[in-house]
Write a protein that holds these residues in place. Structure first.
Motif, PDB file in Angstrom:
ATOM      1  N   PHE A  73      10.607   2.150   8.713  1.00  0.00           N
ATOM      2  CA  PHE A  73       9.966   1.880   7.421  1.00  0.00           C
ATOM      3  C   PHE A  73      10.783   0.788   6.744  1.00  0.00           C
ATOM      4  O   PHE A  73      11.953   0.983   6.434  1.00  0.00           O
ATOM      5  CB  PHE A  73       9.938   3.147   6.567  1.00  0.00           C
ATOM      6  CG  PHE A  73       9.263   2.963   5.241  1.00  0.00           C
ATOM      7  CD1 PHE A  73       7.894   2.755   5.159  1.00  0.00           C
ATOM      8  CD2 PHE A  73       9.999   2.996   4.066  1.00  0.00           C
ATOM      9  CE1 PHE A  73       7.267   2.604   3.944  1.00  0.00           C
ATOM     10  CE2 PHE A  73       9.378   2.845   2.839  1.00  0.00           C
ATOM     11  CZ  PHE A  73       8.006   2.651   2.782  1.00  0.00           C
ATOM     12  N   CYS A  74      10.178  -0.363   6.544  1.00  0.00           N
ATOM     13  CA  CYS A  74      10.877  -1.493   5.941  1.00  0.00           C
ATOM     14  C   CYS A  74       9.901  -2.275   5.092  1.00  0.00           C
ATOM     15  O   CYS A  74       8.783  -2.581   5.534  1.00  0.00           O
ATOM     16  CB  CYS A  74      11.463  -2.382   7.037  1.00  0.00           C
ATOM     17  SG  CYS A  74      12.404  -3.778   6.429  1.00  0.00           S
ATOM     18  N   ASP A  75      10.297  -2.589   3.865  1.00  0.00           N
ATOM     19  CA  ASP A  75       9.464  -3.376   2.947  1.00  0.00           C
ATOM     20  C   ASP A  75       8.060  -2.789   2.793  1.00  0.00           C
ATOM     21  O   ASP A  75       7.057  -3.500   2.846  1.00  0.00           O
ATOM     22  CB  ASP A  75       9.368  -4.834   3.404  1.00  0.00           C
ATOM     23  CG  ASP A  75      10.710  -5.546   3.381  1.00  0.00           C
ATOM     24  OD1 ASP A  75      11.559  -5.163   2.548  1.00  0.00           O
ATOM     25  OD2 ASP A  75      10.904  -6.477   4.177  1.00  0.00           O
ATOM     26  N   GLU A  76       8.006  -1.474   2.630  1.00  0.00           N
ATOM     27  CA  GLU A  76       6.741  -0.768   2.416  1.00  0.00           C
ATOM     28  C   GLU A  76       5.802  -0.836   3.621  1.00  0.00           C
ATOM     29  O   GLU A  76       4.589  -0.688   3.479  1.00  0.00           O
ATOM     30  CB  GLU A  76       6.008  -1.309   1.172  1.00  0.00           C
ATOM     31  CG  GLU A  76       6.780  -1.137  -0.117  1.00  0.00           C
ATOM     32  CD  GLU A  76       6.931   0.326  -0.519  1.00  0.00           C
ATOM     33  OE1 GLU A  76       5.961   1.078  -0.395  1.00  0.00           O
ATOM     34  OE2 GLU A  76       8.043   0.696  -0.950  1.00  0.00           O
ATOM     35  N   VAL A 104       1.049  -0.440  13.065  1.00  0.00           N
ATOM     36  CA  VAL A 104       1.659  -0.942  11.836  1.00  0.00           C
ATOM     37  C   VAL A 104       0.777  -0.495  10.686  1.00  0.00           C
ATOM     38  O   VAL A 104      -0.431  -0.712  10.696  1.00  0.00           O
ATOM     39  CB  VAL A 104       1.781  -2.481  11.862  1.00  0.00           C
ATOM     40  CG1 VAL A 104       2.402  -2.993  10.575  1.00  0.00           C
ATOM     41  CG2 VAL A 104       2.586  -2.930  13.069  1.00  0.00           C
ATOM     42  N   SER A 105       1.387   0.140   9.704  1.00  0.00           N
ATOM     43  CA  SER A 105       0.642   0.706   8.580  1.00  0.00           C
ATOM     44  C   SER A 105       1.217   0.186   7.270  1.00  0.00           C
ATOM     45  O   SER A 105       2.421   0.282   7.030  1.00  0.00           O
ATOM     46  CB  SER A 105       0.746   2.232   8.636  1.00  0.00           C
ATOM     47  OG  SER A 105       0.122   2.808   7.524  1.00  0.00           O
ATOM     48  N   LYS A 109      -2.503  -1.888  -1.298  1.00  0.00           N
ATOM     49  CA  LYS A 109      -2.025  -2.797  -2.338  1.00  0.00           C
ATOM     50  C   LYS A 109      -0.661  -3.309  -1.919  1.00  0.00           C
ATOM     51  O   LYS A 109       0.218  -2.530  -1.577  1.00  0.00           O
ATOM     52  CB  LYS A 109      -1.888  -2.072  -3.687  1.00  0.00           C
ATOM     53  CG  LYS A 109      -3.177  -1.506  -4.203  1.00  0.00           C
ATOM     54  CD  LYS A 109      -3.839  -2.501  -5.098  1.00  0.00           C
ATOM     55  CE  LYS A 109      -5.041  -1.848  -5.745  1.00  0.00           C
ATOM     56  NZ  LYS A 109      -6.138  -2.708  -5.883  1.00  0.00           N
ATOM     57  N   ARG A 110      -0.474  -4.611  -1.936  1.00  0.00           N
ATOM     58  CA  ARG A 110       0.814  -5.175  -1.582  1.00  0.00           C
ATOM     59  C   ARG A 110       1.811  -4.952  -2.708  1.00  0.00           C
ATOM     60  O   ARG A 110       1.426  -4.872  -3.873  1.00  0.00           O
ATOM     61  CB  ARG A 110       0.674  -6.671  -1.313  1.00  0.00           C
ATOM     62  CG  ARG A 110      -0.106  -6.927  -0.040  1.00  0.00           C
ATOM     63  CD  ARG A 110      -0.110  -8.341   0.308  1.00  0.00           C
ATOM     64  NE  ARG A 110       1.257  -8.782   0.577  1.00  0.00           N
ATOM     65  CZ  ARG A 110       1.529  -9.871   1.285  1.00  0.00           C
ATOM     66  NH1 ARG A 110       0.570 -10.584   1.789  1.00  0.00           N
ATOM     67  NH2 ARG A 110       2.757 -10.240   1.485  1.00  0.00           N
ATOM     68  N   PRO A 111       3.105  -4.830  -2.392  1.00  0.00           N
ATOM     69  CA  PRO A 111       4.110  -4.666  -3.447  1.00  0.00           C
ATOM     70  C   PRO A 111       4.028  -5.810  -4.450  1.00  0.00           C
ATOM     71  O   PRO A 111       3.897  -6.967  -4.079  1.00  0.00           O
ATOM     72  CB  PRO A 111       5.436  -4.717  -2.671  1.00  0.00           C
ATOM     73  CG  PRO A 111       5.084  -4.361  -1.275  1.00  0.00           C
ATOM     74  CD  PRO A 111       3.678  -4.835  -1.067  1.00  0.00           C
TER      75      PRO A 111
END
Length: 115
Positions: A73-76, A104-105, A109-111
């Motif tokens: 889990f990296c960068d959401e 890949v999940s 909504k992007r950060p």
């Protein structure tokens, strides 16, 4: 980036259709038939279009079973590497097997995007 300022994940560029598009755009740039800026706009449009089409048009369900090899889990973004995977489509008795699959999940909504 899309016309309304919204950006989309670039995940599908590594799919077979995304790789074919990228290879074709590279060939067109090498042949000086299009500018690199146009290729970037085409890829941004591809990112938006494939995300919207998959969200709106695909209604099939799929189940899978396998052995989880690695996850991170990296960068959401979650990434799962699964081995010896069996896929089964809803409403079908047919199964498909794969030696190795990467899933890949990402959040829809992007950060940093407004809620």
């Amino acid at each position: 980036m899309a016309a309304n300022g919204q950006s989309f994940y670039e995940l599908y560029r590594r799919s077979s259709i995304g790789m074919a598009l990228t290879d074709t755009l590279d060939d067109l740039i090498s042949a000086r038939r299009i500018e690199p800026q146009l290729a970037m706009k085409i890829l941004a449009n591809f990112d938006r279009s494939i995300t919207e089409v998959l969200a709106e048009k695909v209604r099939s369900r799929l189940t899978f079973k396998g052995h989880l090899d690695t996850y991170r889990f990296c960068d959401e973004v979650w990434t799962f590497l699964i081995k010896d995977v069996t896929f089964k489509m809803e409403n079908s008795s047919q199964t498909v097997q794969a030696e190795k699959v990467r899933i890949v999940s990402c959040n829809s909504k992007r950060p940093g995007d407004p809620q």
